[in-house]
Design a protein around this motif. Structure first.
Motif, PDB file in Angstrom:
ATOM      1  N   ILE A  18      -0.132  57.580  45.234  1.00 40.13           N
ATOM      2  CA  ILE A  18       0.198  58.988  44.965  1.00 40.13           C
ATOM      3  C   ILE A  18      -0.216  59.879  46.135  1.00 40.13           C
ATOM      4  CG2 ILE A  18      -0.361  60.953  43.454  1.00 40.13           C
ATOM      5  CD1 ILE A  18      -0.752  58.876  41.190  1.00 40.13           C
ATOM      6  N   TYR A  19      -1.335  59.506  46.751  1.00 45.73           N
ATOM      7  CA  TYR A  19      -1.861  60.356  47.820  1.00 45.73           C
ATOM      8  C   TYR A  19      -1.494  59.865  49.220  1.00 45.73           C
ATOM      9  CZ  TYR A  19      -4.512  62.222  43.941  1.00 45.73           C
ATOM     10  OH  TYR A  19      -4.842  62.795  42.754  1.00 45.73           O
ATOM     11  N   LEU A  20      -1.312  58.571  49.332  1.00 45.74           N
ATOM     12  CA  LEU A  20      -1.124  58.034  50.684  1.00 45.74           C
ATOM     13  C   LEU A  20       0.197  57.299  50.883  1.00 45.74           C
ATOM     14  CD1 LEU A  20      -4.761  56.787  50.962  1.00 45.74           C
ATOM     15  CD2 LEU A  20      -3.753  58.504  52.426  1.00 45.74           C
ATOM     16  N   GLY A  21       1.007  57.226  49.849  1.00 42.99           N
ATOM     17  CA  GLY A  21       2.327  56.644  49.979  1.00 42.99           C
ATOM     18  C   GLY A  21       2.281  55.204  50.468  1.00 42.99           C
ATOM     19  N   PRO A  22       3.039  54.868  51.555  1.00 42.72           N
ATOM     20  CA  PRO A  22       3.136  53.493  52.036  1.00 42.72           C
ATOM     21  C   PRO A  22       1.823  52.935  52.628  1.00 42.72           C
ATOM     22  CG  PRO A  22       4.273  55.002  53.507  1.00 42.72           C
ATOM     23  CD  PRO A  22       3.890  55.786  52.316  1.00 42.72           C
ATOM     24  N   ALA A  23       0.886  53.843  52.897  1.00 41.98           N
ATOM     25  CA  ALA A  23      -0.379  53.375  53.489  1.00 41.98           C
ATOM     26  C   ALA A  23      -1.434  53.071  52.437  1.00 41.98           C
ATOM     27  CB  ALA A  23      -0.911  54.432  54.452  1.00 41.98           C
ATOM     28  N   LEU A  62      -8.413  62.609  56.041  1.00 44.57           N
ATOM     29  CA  LEU A  62      -6.945  62.670  56.089  1.00 44.57           C
ATOM     30  C   LEU A  62      -6.373  63.907  55.404  1.00 44.57           C
ATOM     31  CD1 LEU A  62      -6.260  58.962  55.061  1.00 44.57           C
ATOM     32  CD2 LEU A  62      -6.298  59.890  57.362  1.00 44.57           C
TER      33      LEU A  62
ATOM     34  N   ARG B 408       2.604  63.229  51.196  1.00 50.83           N
ATOM     35  CA  ARG B 408       2.205  61.833  51.075  1.00 50.83           C
ATOM     36  C   ARG B 408       2.572  61.052  52.336  1.00 50.83           C
ATOM     37  NH1 ARG B 408       3.263  61.575  45.704  1.00 50.83           N
ATOM     38  NH2 ARG B 408       5.438  61.188  46.106  1.00 50.83           N
ATOM     39  N   MET B 411       0.197  61.937  55.051  1.00 52.82           N
ATOM     40  CA  MET B 411      -1.102  61.273  54.874  1.00 52.82           C
ATOM     41  C   MET B 411      -1.037  59.816  55.356  1.00 52.82           C
ATOM     42  SD  MET B 411      -3.138  63.475  53.703  1.00 52.82           S
ATOM     43  CE  MET B 411      -2.269  64.893  54.276  1.00 52.82           C
ATOM     44  N   ALA B 412       0.092  59.151  55.014  1.00 47.95           N
ATOM     45  CA  ALA B 412       0.249  57.755  55.407  1.00 47.95           C
ATOM     46  C   ALA B 412       0.293  57.620  56.914  1.00 47.95           C
ATOM     47  CB  ALA B 412       1.517  57.184  54.777  1.00 47.95           C
ATOM     48  N   ARG B 414      -0.829  59.724  59.025  1.00 49.48           N
ATOM     49  CA  ARG B 414      -2.117  60.081  59.596  1.00 49.48           C
ATOM     50  C   ARG B 414      -3.114  58.908  59.475  1.00 49.48           C
ATOM     51  NH1 ARG B 414      -4.106  65.458  57.125  1.00 49.48           N
ATOM     52  NH2 ARG B 414      -2.307  66.269  58.226  1.00 49.48           N
ATOM     53  N   PHE B 415      -3.147  58.235  58.314  1.00 51.63           N
ATOM     54  CA  PHE B 415      -4.068  57.120  58.086  1.00 51.63           C
ATOM     55  C   PHE B 415      -3.752  55.947  59.018  1.00 51.63           C
ATOM     56  CE2 PHE B 415      -4.775  53.030  55.942  1.00 51.63           C
ATOM     57  CZ  PHE B 415      -6.158  53.038  55.928  1.00 51.63           C
TER      58      PHE B 415
END
Lengths: 83, 421
Positions: A18-23, A62, B408, B411-412, B414-415
């Motif tokens: 939900i917060y980071l999607g594909p990561a 992040l 989202r 964020m991805a 960025r991570f």
């Protein structure tokens, strides 16, 4: 390769998505392996509090603090949902 | 940063919103307003046509007939009046003193004179009376006899030959002056012996204009106020003007110049006609009714007298006569004003909307386009390698969902980017 079912781990990954999607998966794996020093399939309910803390700490870099706190709280809440 | 793509305003999101709002607001009003205006214009045309027809009908049927009826009534009154005077003279001719005076060619003792003085004196219509014997000698005269133009058959001769004779109208002490006279000649005879004794002549004075006024007709005269009310015009059987309430100098003109209306009336009822019905003429300039009198149309009738046969015209200017119809014109004007007012209101509303809608659309589209512009700016920055961008869109709608997904993704990126480092 042996595929092991890990429902709790999957729940955390779904939540992180939900917060980071594909990561999300890589983020969760990194917290479990890097900070809890266990394998993903070994994740237990008793690990969730510590995992939530690390999730907060890492995601704060992040995203903004509010979102990071929300993410952490929801990880922590999985504990009570599954107990 | 990459140069932002320039596009015409109408192709932008705001332009499209403006266009659609204008279309949604203007088209229905234009269609409904146009239909209403069209409907009202049709109704207006229809009412105008009806009013024109009504006006025409009123002109011809009502006002024209009113004038014709006035002319008809007046001609009847004239015929009745002359018939009553004839009956008076016939009655006088039966008087013993008159018969004796005619028989003896002399009014012995003055009995006939006394009788006639009394009768003529009590009648406002009679001006004179005289008696001739069968040779035309004057037996008795109350006043000097007005000289008439020489005719083949003097009045007394016609009276003696026919039993009753009514002369043409003739002027008094000069052309164009009142009163005019008509002689009524009645044969005086001894009924028992069956012999002719002489002729009794009664002279009546007549002014048709005064006569009409005495009978209540609103006959106008040409005066300080101009030509007002009905114009009364009378022709005798010979086509000579007997009366013209607007021009006293035309009486018995030998070579008159006819106006358009006079010519129309004379054409409509020639002098030699026996038509006694009434008719009317209505044009843009005048309304006229006319009728020719006849003894046949009154209750007192004589075998030897067809009547005066005068052609009577009652005329009025169209403006004056049709003044009562001006209210119809006002109705038409009101209707035209209403339709024009509606058209102006419709145009005003459309112009108002053309001004108001862009302002409203600018205000309303801001809520839609601002978050999208924010996302677009963030995407541009990320595409240029800046992953520090924050998405700060607070919205519950689909744009909010889009912002969340976008965040989202950020964020991805960025991570993963940090992880690589």
């Amino acid at each position: 390769m042996v595929l092991v079912m890990a429902p709790l781990y999957d729940e955390v990954v779904d939540l992180a998505r939900i917060y980071l999607g594909p990561a999300a998966k890589r983020f969760v794996d990194r917290q479990i392996k890097g900070h809890l020093e266990i394998d993903s399939v070994q994740l237990k309910l008793s690990d969730l509090d510590e995992l939530a803390t690390w999730c907060y700490t890492s995601s704060k870099i992040l995203m903004n603090d509010g979102k990071a706190r929300e993410f952490s709280d929801r990880v922590k809440a999985l504990n009570s949902n599954n107990s | 940063m990459q140069q932002r793509k320039q596009r015409p305003f109408l192709k932008s999101l705001r332009g499209k919103i403006l266009w659609r709002m204008l279309a949604v607001s203007l088209i229905p009003i234009a269609i409904v307003g146009g239909l209403m205006y069209n409907s009202m214009s049709s109704s207006e045309q229809s009412v105008n046509d009806s009013l024109d027809e009504s006006r025409e009908a009123l002109q011809t049927d009502t006002i024209g007939n009113t004038k014709a009826t006035l002319a008809w009534t007046f001609s009847m009154e004239m015929e009745l009046w002359i018939a009553e005077r004839i009956r008076d003279v016939e009655k006088w001719a039966d008087n013993t003193a008159v018969i004796e005076a005619a028989r003896n060619s002399k009014d012995a003792g003055g009995a006939a004179e006394l009788f006639l003085l009394d009768e003529v004196g009590t009648s406002p219509s009679f001006d004179n009376s005289y008696i001739t014997n069968t040779s035309g000698d004057i037996v008795l005269q109350l006043k000097s006899i007005v000289e008439q133009e020489e005719t083949d058959y003097p009045t007394w001769v016609s009276g003696l030959n026919k039993g009753l004779h009514v002369s043409d109208i003739y002027p008094g002490a000069g052309i164009g002056t009142y009163p005019y006279y008509i002689d009524i000649a009645v044969k005086i005879e001894d009924i028992t012996e069956g012999t002719d004794l002489g002729v009794l002549i009664g002279t009546v004075q007549i002014n048709p204009v005064n006569f009409a006024q005495e009978y209540g007709a609103k006959v106008g005269t040409k005066g300080e106020q101009g030509k007002l009310g009905d114009r009364l015009m009378v022709w005798n059987r010979d086509g000579l003007i007997v009366a013209d309430s607007f021009d006293t100098e035309r009486y018995l003109e030998k070579t008159p110049t006819w106006s358009e209306i006079e010519q129309k009336v004379l054409d409509g009822m020639p002098n030699n006609t026996e038509i006694i019905s009434k008719s009317s003429i209505v044009t843009d300039d005048f309304v006229a009714g006319y009728a020719r009198s006849s003894n046949a149309s009154v209750t007192i009738q004589f075998d030897d007298f067809p009547g005066l046969g005068w052609l009577v015209m009652v005329e009025q200017s169209a403006d004056e006569a049709l003044a009562s119809l001006n209210s119809l014109e006002e109705v038409k004007d009101d209707l035209n004003d209403s339709t024009n007012s509606m058209l102006y209101t419709l145009i005003g509303i459309l112009i108002g909307l053309v001004i108001l809608v862009p302002a409203l659309s600018a205000l309303l589209s801001r809520g839609i386009t601002s978050p999208i512009a924010q996302l677009r700016n963030a995407a541009e920055r990320i595409s240029m390698g800046d992953i520090s961008v924050n998405i700060d869109v607070e919205s519950e709608d689909e744009i909010g969902d889009l912002a969340e997904s976008f965040e989202r993704m950020v964020m991805a990126v960025r991570f993963l980017s940090q992880e690589e480092e």
